[in-house]
Design a protein around this motif. Structure first.
Motif, PDB file in Angstrom:
ATOM      1  N   THR A 354       0.839  -1.213   0.000  1.00  0.00           N
ATOM      2  CA  THR A 354       0.000   0.000   0.000  1.00  0.00           C
ATOM      3  C   THR A 354       0.870   1.257   0.000  1.00  0.00           C
ATOM      4  O   THR A 354       2.034   1.233   0.386  1.00  0.00           O
ATOM      5  CB  THR A 354      -0.935   0.047   1.230  1.00  0.00           C
ATOM      6  OG1 THR A 354      -0.148  -0.124   2.401  1.00  0.00           O
ATOM      7  CG2 THR A 354      -2.000  -0.992   1.177  1.00  0.00           C
ATOM      8  N   THR A 355       0.259   2.349  -0.433  1.00  0.00           N
ATOM      9  CA  THR A 355       0.926   3.654  -0.369  1.00  0.00           C
ATOM     10  C   THR A 355       0.393   4.376   0.857  1.00  0.00           C
ATOM     11  O   THR A 355      -0.817   4.447   1.072  1.00  0.00           O
ATOM     12  CB  THR A 355       0.633   4.478  -1.650  1.00  0.00           C
ATOM     13  OG1 THR A 355       1.139   3.737  -2.770  1.00  0.00           O
ATOM     14  CG2 THR A 355       1.320   5.829  -1.591  1.00  0.00           C
ATOM     15  N   LYS A 364       4.373  11.012   0.332  1.00  0.00           N
ATOM     16  CA  LYS A 364       3.763   9.699   0.108  1.00  0.00           C
ATOM     17  C   LYS A 364       4.878   8.663  -0.037  1.00  0.00           C
ATOM     18  O   LYS A 364       5.909   8.938  -0.656  1.00  0.00           O
ATOM     19  CB  LYS A 364       2.913   9.719  -1.166  1.00  0.00           C
ATOM     20  CG  LYS A 364       1.666  10.563  -1.031  1.00  0.00           C
ATOM     21  CD  LYS A 364       0.893  10.553  -2.345  1.00  0.00           C
ATOM     22  CE  LYS A 364      -0.288  11.513  -2.284  1.00  0.00           C
ATOM     23  NZ  LYS A 364      -1.005  11.581  -3.564  1.00  0.00           N
ATOM     24  N   GLU A 365       4.664   7.480   0.553  1.00  0.00           N
ATOM     25  CA  GLU A 365       5.663   6.410   0.487  1.00  0.00           C
ATOM     26  C   GLU A 365       4.956   5.085   0.202  1.00  0.00           C
ATOM     27  O   GLU A 365       3.817   4.889   0.629  1.00  0.00           O
ATOM     28  CB  GLU A 365       6.392   6.274   1.839  1.00  0.00           C
ATOM     29  CG  GLU A 365       7.070   7.536   2.335  1.00  0.00           C
ATOM     30  CD  GLU A 365       8.521   7.617   1.919  1.00  0.00           C
ATOM     31  OE1 GLU A 365       8.890   6.946   0.940  1.00  0.00           O
ATOM     32  OE2 GLU A 365       9.268   8.358   2.579  1.00  0.00           O
ATOM     33  N   ARG A 366       5.668   4.188  -0.467  1.00  0.00           N
ATOM     34  CA  ARG A 366       5.084   2.863  -0.722  1.00  0.00           C
ATOM     35  C   ARG A 366       5.723   1.839   0.210  1.00  0.00           C
ATOM     36  O   ARG A 366       6.938   1.826   0.391  1.00  0.00           O
ATOM     37  CB  ARG A 366       5.308   2.455  -2.182  1.00  0.00           C
ATOM     38  CG  ARG A 366       4.534   1.200  -2.552  1.00  0.00           C
ATOM     39  CD  ARG A 366       4.600   0.912  -4.044  1.00  0.00           C
ATOM     40  NE  ARG A 366       3.864  -0.315  -4.358  1.00  0.00           N
ATOM     41  CZ  ARG A 366       4.366  -1.530  -4.238  1.00  0.00           C
ATOM     42  NH1 ARG A 366       5.621  -1.678  -3.821  1.00  0.00           N
ATOM     43  NH2 ARG A 366       3.640  -2.602  -4.542  1.00  0.00           N
TER      44      ARG A 366
END
Length: 705
Positions: A354-355, A364-366
């Motif tokens: 998920t992000t 934002k990071e995955r």
């Protein structure tokens, strides 16, 4: 996917093992791993084979440097009673360091834990570092159980350790065990709740034990101790009070456990147990107590959070179906996996792939991988739930104290605060080839450790590293060599002084440059005044009516902040000041962001010079344990070092503990001097306490350098 049925949230325990150095934390952790089936061989600290001390430096020095995390399962006391039908409790365990230079490891672990086991040495009792750890646990309201360890050692005294808990820490500590023997005759303990004597089998390494009647010579003492425990519990529980007043002998085991759990979870009582982790006695009973009395994430309840843009307060409940809210509390550079971020999930579910949003940095990071850690080993997971401690791979920007949440529901959890470093030294690569390696190593290590700071001295171009003590910097330098292959030269450790002002002042600064073509113009007026000690710097804009356009305010603040990094007396950072931008002017053509940034930096220097600037030095709290015969010499040496003695306590075996405040600059080489004063018998611990004004004569010498 839903949480497995056998891992109910009410059965999760997030606990840490905390204590003074050498109290036996890591040995206790190793026994927990063995009895829960996590390891099949006992790892010993003195052999350099402890699972939780996996770093080379930890194995060589026999100390814990970094907090290690693991997960174990324990069948509860109730489960064993029901012929193995009971549910397994999931215990997320963190073993923390005891050395004061690594106190931040304890601090950040306690921030995310629900309960703690405080290990105290039966010989030394409450030692100075125990007090530091206790204060940290108080700060976060962490419920505790005390395990008085090393009952087999010469000089062990359970009741003396209990007395020191009450006297030195002000703890409402009540024994739930009474030891059977001590030192070489330590055989086991009496469980005061069940009034049974427990004796451990050496041939099964303590995995099995016998339950017998209380020895006749201890019966009267144990009955008295049990009544005192029940009376204290009854003051905290109305249901129990009625029964205790009527007939204390009719109180059932389950009623005591219920009242004890309620009192421990609300931080009103500290149960005290005893044993010897090294001799395999009492660790299973400690595990039972963790499951029976320490809180689950449900008991700890919702935590405070804020909506990032409006700062409206919200609560993050311990619920798998709530929006995700997790706190990053540790960053590790793993040679095989890369950057691992340890997080505590307070609410919601985190799924691999998920992000997510790093709400602290608005990035934002995955999440590429989820790992369940066992010291430095790992197991892949698809998801983690509320209350879990997880290791995630993917986030590049997360640092200690950042909040990770869902994109749809941004939340920021309360931040963690870290102490300022007090010691610094210069470092430079030995060759051109080492330059890049050094930059990478410094970046990775400062990501991992928020008390390790890296900066560049603009005048000399030197790289300066700062930390919490000589051992702290020594270990980090050692890690650079071993883990990152960096060869570097380091200078002698230096004191990290600070500067501040003692009077308000104003400055009106113009930056005007005309060199053909477009010029540079900025005009800023600021007010500066002292802030409360320890509050840090505040830079605010009070500009109204657009005398300085909005786009130039941020560069001005940035310039002021850069100016604060280099004070006006000796170039040390300027701290604890409030700066207000109150007026200024601009030019339609010649003004620019750069001009206002330079002007902001110039104005702070001008204002600070007028504000009675002073130099501040770090003052350390020093606790020296010395034989009585050497007290006079130690006191004399402390006063020669500009120290201020705060008090003196008696310790065991004709020793005294001297408490003092001493400037850090006077403490270099102290261990050698103390050894010679006491023929090697005295020991000391030291931790940063506060900053104080440097005496005028010493200030002159520092400023001249």
């Amino acid at each position: 996917m839903a949480r497995p049925l056998n891992e109910k949230l009410s059965n999760v325990r997030n606990i840490g093992i905390v204590a003074h150095i050498d109290a036996g934390k890591t040995t206790t952790s190793e026994r927990i791993l063995y009895y829960t089936g996590r390891t099949h061989k006992l790892g010993e600290v003195h052999e350099g084979a402890a699972t939780m001390d996996w770093m080379v430096q930890e194995q060589e020095r026999g100390i814990t440097i970094t907090s290690a995390a693991t997960t174990v399962f324990w069948r509860s006391r109730q489960g064993r009673k029901q012929k193995e039908e009971g549910t397994l409790a999931r215990i997320n365990l963190i073993d923390t360091p005891g050395h004061v230079d690594f106190t931040i490891e304890v601090e950040r672990s306690l921030r995310v834990l629900d309960g703690a086991v405080t290990v105290i040495c039966a010989v030394g009792g409450v030692e100075p570092q125990s007090e530091t750890v206790w204060r940290q646990a108080d700060k976060y309201g962490v419920p505790r159980i005390v395990f008085v360890n090393k009952m087999d050692r010469t000089g062990a005294d359970f009741f003396d350790a209990l007395h020191s808990l009450r006297e030195k820490l002000g703890a409402n500590a009540w024994p739930v065990h009474c030891p059977i023997g001590a030192e070489g005759n330590f055989k086991g303990m009496v469980d005061l709740i069940r009034m049974k004597a427990l004796y451990f089998h050496d041939e099964t390494l303590g995995a099995d034990w016998e339950e017998e009647d209380v020895p006749a010579d201890l019966l009267e003492k144990c009955i008295k101790m049990r009544h005192e425990l029940l009376e204290d519990l009854a003051t905290l529980d109305e249901q129990l009070l009625e029964k205790v007043l009527e007939d204390p002998d009719t109180v059932t085991e389950e009623e005591i456990h219920r009242a004890m759990r309620k009192a421990v979870c609300s931080n009103k009582i500290i149960p005290v147990m005893c044993g010897s982790a090294f001799k395999n006695k009492g660790v299973q009973q400690l595990l039972d107590a963790v499951v029976d009395w320490l809180p689950s994430p449900m008991d700890r309840g919702s935590v405070r959070a804020f909506e990032p843009s409006t700062h409206v307060e919200e609560m993050a409940p311990p619920d798998d179906n709530a929006p995700l809210a997790a706190l990053a509390f540790k960053i590790v550079s793993d040679p095989y996996v890369g950057r691992i971020t340890y997080i505590r999930i307070y609410s919601g579910t985190l799924v691999k792939g998920t992000t997510i949003l790093n709400a602290t940095k608005d990035t934002k990071e995955r999440i590429s991988r989820l790992l369940e850690m066992h010291a430095n080993q790992r197991k892949e997971r698809d998801e983690f739930y509320a209350g879990d401690i997880a290791a995630v791979v993917g986030p590049k920007s997360a640092t200690t104290g950042d909040t990770i949440c869902s994109l749809e529901h941004p939340l920021v959890l309360e931040k963690m605060e870290f102490p300022e470093p007090v010691i610094s030294m210069a470092i430079e690569p030995k060759s051109k080839g080492d330059r890049e390696k050094l930059a990478f190593a410094l970046s990775a290590l400062s990501d991992e450790d928020p008390t390790f700071r890296v900066s560049t001295n603009e005048e000399t171009g030197q790289t300066i590293i700062r930390g919490m003590g000589e051992l702290h910097l020594d270990i980090l330098y050692d890690r650079m060599r071993r883990e990152f292959g960096v060869e570097a030269n380091v200078g002698a450790p230096q004191v990290a002084y600070k500067e501040t002002i003692f009077a308000p002042a104003t400055a009106q600064t113009k930056f005007v440059k005309q060199s053909g073509g477009r010029g540079q113009y900025a005009h800023v007026e600021i007010e500066i005044e002292p802030n409360e000690r320890g509050k840090g710097n505040e830079v605010v804009s009070k500009i109204v009516g657009g005398v300085i356009p909005r786009e130039y305010i941020a560069p001005t603040i940035k310039g002021i902040e850069e100016g604060l990094a280099n004070g006006v007396l000796a170039g040390y950072p300027l701290v604890d000041v409030i700066v207000r931008i109150v007026f200024g002017s601009y030019h339609e053509v010649d003004s620019s962001e750069l001009a206002f940034k330079i002007c902001g930096s110039m104005s702070i220097r001008e204002a600070a010079k007028k504000g009675t600037p002073e130099l501040l030095e770090p003052i350390m709290r020093v606790d020296v344990t010395t034989p009585e015969a050497n007290v006079g010499d130690v006191l004399g040496d402390i006063s020669r070092r500009r120290g201020r003695v705060l008090g003196q306590d008696a310790a065991k075996g004709g020793a005294a503990v001297i408490h003092a405040h001493v400037p850090l600059s006077e403490m270099f080489g102290y261990s050698t001097q103390l050894r010679s004063l006491s023929s090697g018998r005295a020991t000391y611990v030291m931790e940063p306490d506060h900053f104080e004004k440097v005496p005028a004569k010493i200030k002159e010498e520092i400023v001249k350098k």
